[in-house]
Design a protein around this motif. Structure first.
Motif, short mmCIF file in Angstrom:
data_model
loop_
_atom_site.label_atom_id
_atom_site.label_comp_id
_atom_site.label_asym_id
_atom_site.label_seq_id
_atom_site.Cartn_x
_atom_site.Cartn_y
_atom_site.Cartn_z
N UNK A 1 11.07 -45.91 32.77
CA UNK A 1 10.25 -46.81 32.05
C UNK A 1 11.04 -47.68 30.93
N UNK A 2 12.47 -47.29 30.83
CA UNK A 2 13.28 -47.91 29.78
C UNK A 2 13.55 -49.52 30.21
N UNK A 3 13.32 -50.25 29.15
CA UNK A 3 13.94 -51.41 29.40
C UNK A 3 15.06 -51.73 28.81
N UNK A 4 15.81 -50.82 28.69
CA UNK A 4 17.32 -50.78 27.99
C UNK A 4 18.25 -50.89 29.08
N UNK A 5 19.42 -51.67 29.14
CA UNK A 5 20.52 -51.61 30.19
C UNK A 5 21.34 -50.18 29.68
N UNK A 6 21.25 -49.36 30.59
CA UNK A 6 21.85 -48.10 30.39
C UNK A 6 23.33 -48.32 29.94
N UNK B 1 22.96 -45.72 39.04
CA UNK B 1 22.23 -46.55 38.60
C UNK B 1 22.08 -47.86 39.78
N UNK B 2 21.43 -48.74 39.46
CA UNK B 2 21.37 -50.06 40.29
C UNK B 2 22.57 -50.86 39.76
N UNK B 3 23.08 -50.53 38.66
CA UNK B 3 24.23 -51.47 38.11
C UNK B 3 23.68 -52.99 37.73
N UNK B 4 22.58 -53.29 37.70
CA UNK B 4 22.41 -54.81 37.58
C UNK B 4 22.65 -54.85 35.74
N UNK C 1 30.95 -32.37 33.16
CA UNK C 1 30.53 -33.45 34.20
C UNK C 1 29.49 -34.12 33.29
N UNK C 2 29.81 -35.49 32.80
CA UNK C 2 28.59 -35.99 32.69
C UNK C 2 27.86 -36.94 33.67
N UNK C 3 26.60 -36.41 33.87
CA UNK C 3 25.95 -37.55 34.85
C UNK C 3 24.92 -38.26 33.83
N UNK C 4 25.26 -39.67 34.22
CA UNK C 4 24.19 -40.92 33.69
C UNK C 4 23.32 -41.36 34.50
N UNK C 5 22.14 -40.90 34.18
CA UNK C 5 21.10 -41.42 35.14
C UNK C 5 20.29 -42.45 34.72
N UNK C 6 20.36 -43.52 35.26
CA UNK C 6 19.83 -44.91 34.97
C UNK C 6 18.22 -44.53 34.73
N UNK C 7 17.39 -44.66 33.92
CA UNK C 7 16.23 -44.23 33.95
C UNK C 7 15.50 -45.69 33.53
N UNK C 8 16.34 -46.85 33.95
CA UNK C 8 15.44 -48.22 33.28
C UNK C 8 14.48 -48.43 34.31
N UNK D 1 18.19 -42.26 29.35
CA UNK D 1 17.59 -43.34 28.35
C UNK D 1 16.12 -43.16 27.88
N UNK D 2 16.27 -42.99 26.60
CA UNK D 2 15.17 -42.71 26.04
C UNK D 2 14.65 -43.35 24.55
N UNK D 3 13.94 -44.23 24.61
CA UNK D 3 13.72 -45.03 23.38
C UNK D 3 14.79 -45.74 22.83
#
Lengths: 599, 289
Positions: free
Chosen positions: B157-162, B180-183, B83-90, B127-129
């Motif tokens: 804090x990430x500014x990347x799009x996950x 995610x918010x999927x923006x 199971x892969x959990x992708x947590x959008x930390x943007x 997301x990290x760095x």
């Protein structure tokens, strides 16, 4: 669209601070949001749907600029030439009479009218034809059905306001004649007078202001009483306010007297001056500041030939008496017996009798001298024969063909020349004895049919002319702009008029002299008639027709049906000022709605 | 960051829950996840006729007694799931009240806990760095504390799009959970990619009240928290309408994509209480049971 006060466009600079305020205010409140992802899409969407969306962002600013611009436009007093002026034939009448010089409106009423006409011309449709008429003391068509705007403008600019009075009657009848059978026309009448007659399609533009100030010298005249001359000056105050100023009288171009005059509003005052009895030219000036300057001066010429006194000594000669008294310049005195030792007459006429000692101070004319008269040697009487007429000024326009019951013949004196001969004997002699002019005729008028002929008064007139040096300028007083008949003497070779401003204008030859018309300038004109026997100088004065022109404030009611007919509905200009004010108000309301609804 | 803290007390309530098992699982180590493949678990699934070669230990003798035919008992094969959990930390997740990140963090924990409790392997991505960071595969309930530790350190804090980063990695066949918010415009790409990797995809979209129903008035400058892009907005009815329209379009689009690739999709508002999300929304969506 034109503007009465385009200077107000300067207010448009006020838009700059409005925009600046917006730019400063445009520092938006900064809001950090998670993502502008959807906002971008929304904006893009809105811009795609409504291309003016970008503008919408500044809708309030745009509205404010619009409102401001509308207000400024309203301030510039915009107007358009009304539709009713756009007719096929536009007849523009411009009053150029004296009162139009009044400076109560702008530079003058006249300039104001010209400006307005120019505006009409500027806004003229291409297919409109303009007829330009000026109204002085007679109407003058400057341009007939022209539609070259440049030409119209040029003609218009060249019109100068005159010093004449107006002639509304003639102008209206000219217009009536012009518009007869003309369709689709309109007359615009620029005047400061009232037009009380009925005329179709006329728009009267009254160029005048209420409460204008004017002082006029209405009368300048003289009277001689007991050898003393007095001058009467009438000054009228046409304004409502009391006025005080100096009234200056010039006699023969030099200041003679100054009096301070106070005149109540709407009143006249008579002022008297005593002047020397030999005064010739009078000028009066009132120094009060008013709206119409030209009528503050008035000129008067005292008949430069004072009445010539003629003494007729005869036992009764009605013909001679009548013929002499025909001349207005002659004051005729009669005597039926010889008066010895008399003096004071310019001319002594003796008919059939003669004093022992002839007077020495006047010229002398003798008809039918008795024998042994001590002046001319009478050789006898010739009953019939051939009359020989020498060329002489006395016989100008005179046919000496008359029947006679005999004439006395003379011996030619040293001082004279025979001018009429019967069988080569002199019967009429003319000459200069010392300083006296002599004419001696050897026939009794009663024994001829000469007095019954039309030539007789001319003959007598010629005699008087020769002996009295009468300068026959009858008319010495006209209104500015009127024409004057200048009476030229038969012997005159060249005649000139010198205008008040000093211009010398030749008026003759050719003979006969046409009436002199260039009398717009007010003042005293000098007439010079050059002849072999010296220059004869006379004067005439040109004044303003103050009765018609000085009451620049006069009120009248449009009695004519011009307005009531509804033909006058065509105001020349339609002001757009109120329209712009309304628009500004509407947009202001709109702005309020936009602001509140937050569009 | 009280908002984004993990609600550990929640874990106790999760005992009764399981991830829906209707997922095709990878052939891996046996776990407690029921697989569609028949296998050797104790959970009965079906019968079939015996064919030579079958394990005769699985012959149902009772059935033979009744039908005179040899039947083999089929059992559900229970396998472990990856199971892969992708947590959008943007950074955009750190907005809202409660913050979207609070919901996201807790949901991550819930899924991780449920998976671990079910003997599945989990890998938690954040997301990290500018890169995807992950916990590595974890298995066993005792890893829960590690997950919690990991999650507690996560900073939004990430500014990347996950979604940009997901396709950079390979994933074992299994379940992918995107929180995610999927923006992003890359959503379809990501789903396509994950489908290609034979992932069962669960999409949990979290939006805040401000995003769902913005109340902007007057002229404002909106600053994107991630890109720091600025846009000027004159808050007017028309722009709000346009926003609403685009929001609906955006949500519908995501829904469509999910349907197209057979993902489980749930849309969550940050205002919905966490427990309601878990015990109501997710169950209704068929993600938990």
């Amino acid at each position: 669209m034109n503007f009465y006060s385009p200077i107000s466009f300067l207010f448009l600079l006020g838009i700059i601070p409005i925009i600046l305020m917006y730019l400063l205010k445009k520092k938006h409140e900064r809001i950090e949001i998670s993502s502008t992802y959807l906002w971008k899409k929304a904006i893009k969407d809105m811009e795609a749907n409504t291309p003016w969306q970008k503008l919408k962002k500044n809708l309030l600013l745009l509205l404010q600029i619009l409102i401001f611009t509308l207000i400024v436009l309203a301030l510039t007093e915009p107007y358009i030439i009304s539709e009713s002026m756009n007719v096929e034939n536009l007849i523009i009448v411009l009053d150029k009479s004296t009162s139009m010089q009044s400076t109560d409106i702008k530079e003058s009423r006249f300039n104001m009218a010209k400006e307005e006409i120019e505006k009409i011309v500027d806004n003229l449709r291409k297919e409109s034809y303009v007829t330009l008429i000026t109204m002085g003391n007679k109407p003058e068509i400057l341009l007939n059905k022209g539609n070259d705007k440049g030409l119209i403008r040029k003609k218009l600019r060249n019109i100068q306001v005159g010093n004449s009075s107006d002639n509304i009657e003639d102008t209206l009848s000219l217009i009536r004649a012009m518009t007869k059978g003309m369709k689709n026309y309109r007359v615009i009448f620029y005047t400061d007078k009232g037009i009380e007659e009925e005329l179709k399609n006329i728009t009267v533009k009254n160029i005048k202001k209420d409460k204008s100030q004017n002082i006029a010298i209405e009368k300048l005249t003289h009277a001689v009483d007991n050898g003393k001359m007095s001058v009467l000056i009438t000054v009228t105050n046409y304004s409502n306010l009391e006025k005080t100023g100096d009234l200056t009288l010039y006699v023969d171009n030099e200041i003679y007297d100054v009096k301070e005059v106070t005149i109540k509003g709407k009143n006249s005052r008579n002022i008297y001056f005593d002047v020397p009895s030999n005064s010739g030219l009078l000028e009066a000036e009132i120094d009060i500041n008013d709206d119409l300057k030209i009528d503050n001066k008035r000129y008067h010429v005292i008949k430069n030939t004072l009445y010539k006194k003629v003494l007729l000594t005869t036992k009764g000669n009605l013909f001679l008496e009548k013929a002499i008294s025909l001349n207005n310049n002659v004051e005729l005195y009669k005597s039926n017996k010889i008066l010895e030792d008399i003096r004071g007459y310019d001319l002594y006429v003796y008919d059939g009798m003669i004093p022992d000692k002839l007077p020495l101070d006047g010229n002398i004319v003798i008809f039918d001298p008795p024998k042994n008269n001590g002046i001319i040697n009478v050789k006898g009487k010739v009953m019939e024969g051939e009359l020989k007429i020498k060329e002489d000024e006395l016989f100008n326009y005179v046919d000496m063909d008359f029947a006679s019951r005999g004439m006395k013949v003379f011996e030619t004196p040293k001082w004279g020349v025979p001018i009429l001969l019967l069988n080569d004997y002199p019967v009429m002699v003319k000459g200069m004895k010392d300083k006296q002019k002599f004419i001696i005729a050897g026939f009794d008028l009663h024994e001829t049919d000469f007095p019954l002929k039309t030539d007789f008064p001319i003959f007598i007139s010629n005699i008087l002319d020769y002996t009295l040096n009468i300068k026959g300028q009858e008319n010495i007083k006209i209104f500015s702009g009127e024409e004057i008949n200048i009476e030229i003497l038969p012997k005159t070779e060249i005649a000139y008029v010198i205008t008040p401003s000093g211009l010398k204008k030749k008026i003759a030859p050719p003979f006969p002299v046409a009436p002199y018309t260039d009398t717009n300038e007010t003042g005293i004109y000098k007439i010079i008639q050059e002849s072999a026997s010296g220059d004869i100088i006379s004067y005439f004065a040109t004044n303003i027709n103050t009765k018609q022109e000085s009451n620049i404030n006069f009120e009248y009611t449009l009695k004519g049906t011009t307005t009531e007919l509804g033909d006058n509905k065509g105001e020349v200009y339609s002001s757009l000022q109120s329209l712009f004010i309304w628009l500004a108000l509407i947009f202001l309301a709109l702005e309020w709605v936009v602001y509140n609804r937050g569009y | 960051m009280a908002n984004s803290k993990i609600n550990i007390s929640l874990l106790k309530k999760l005992e009764t829950l399981k991830l829906n098992s209707n997922f095709i699982l990878n052939k891996g180590y046996s776990g407690s996840r029921k697989s569609k493949a028949k296998g050797s678990s104790i959970e009965f699934s079906d019968y079939r006729e015996y064919v030579p070669g079958d394990d005769f230990r699985k012959i149902d003798w009772n059935a033979y007694g009744r039908f005179q035919k040899l039947f083999v008992k089929l059992f559900m094969e229970e396998r472990e799931a990856s199971i892969n959990i992708f947590l959008d930390t943007s950074k955009s997740m750190a907005f809202g009240s409660p913050k979207k990140s609070y919901i996201a963090l807790n949901l991550s924990m819930v899924f991780a806990y449920l998976s671990l409790a079910n003997l599945d392997r989990i890998n938690l991505y954040t997301i990290n760095n500018g890169k995807l960071d992950n916990t590595g595969y974890l298995k066993g309930k005792n890893m829960t504390s590690r997950v919690i530790n990991f999650l507690e350190k996560v900073k939004f804090e990430s500014r990347e799009d996950m979604l940009n980063l997901i396709p950079e990695n390979q994933y074992k066949q299994g379940i992918s959970i995107i929180i995610s918010d999927l923006f992003s415009d890359n959503f379809e790409e990501v789903i396509k990619y994950l489908s290609y990797l034979k992932q069962n995809i669960i999409v949990l979209q979290i939006l805040s009240k401000e995003e769902l129903n913005p109340t902007i008035r007057g002229d404002v400058k909106l600053i994107d928290s991630e890109t720091e892009n600025e846009i000027d907005i004159s808050g007017s009815n028309s722009i709000l309408k346009a926003y609403e329209k685009n929001l609906n379009k955006f949500l519908n689009n995501i829904n469509e994509i999910c349907k197209k690739y057979g993902c489980y999709y749930t849309f969550l508002s940050n205002e919905t209480p966490l427990e309601k999300i878990i015990f109501d929304s997710l169950i209704k969506a068929g993600i938990l049971r």
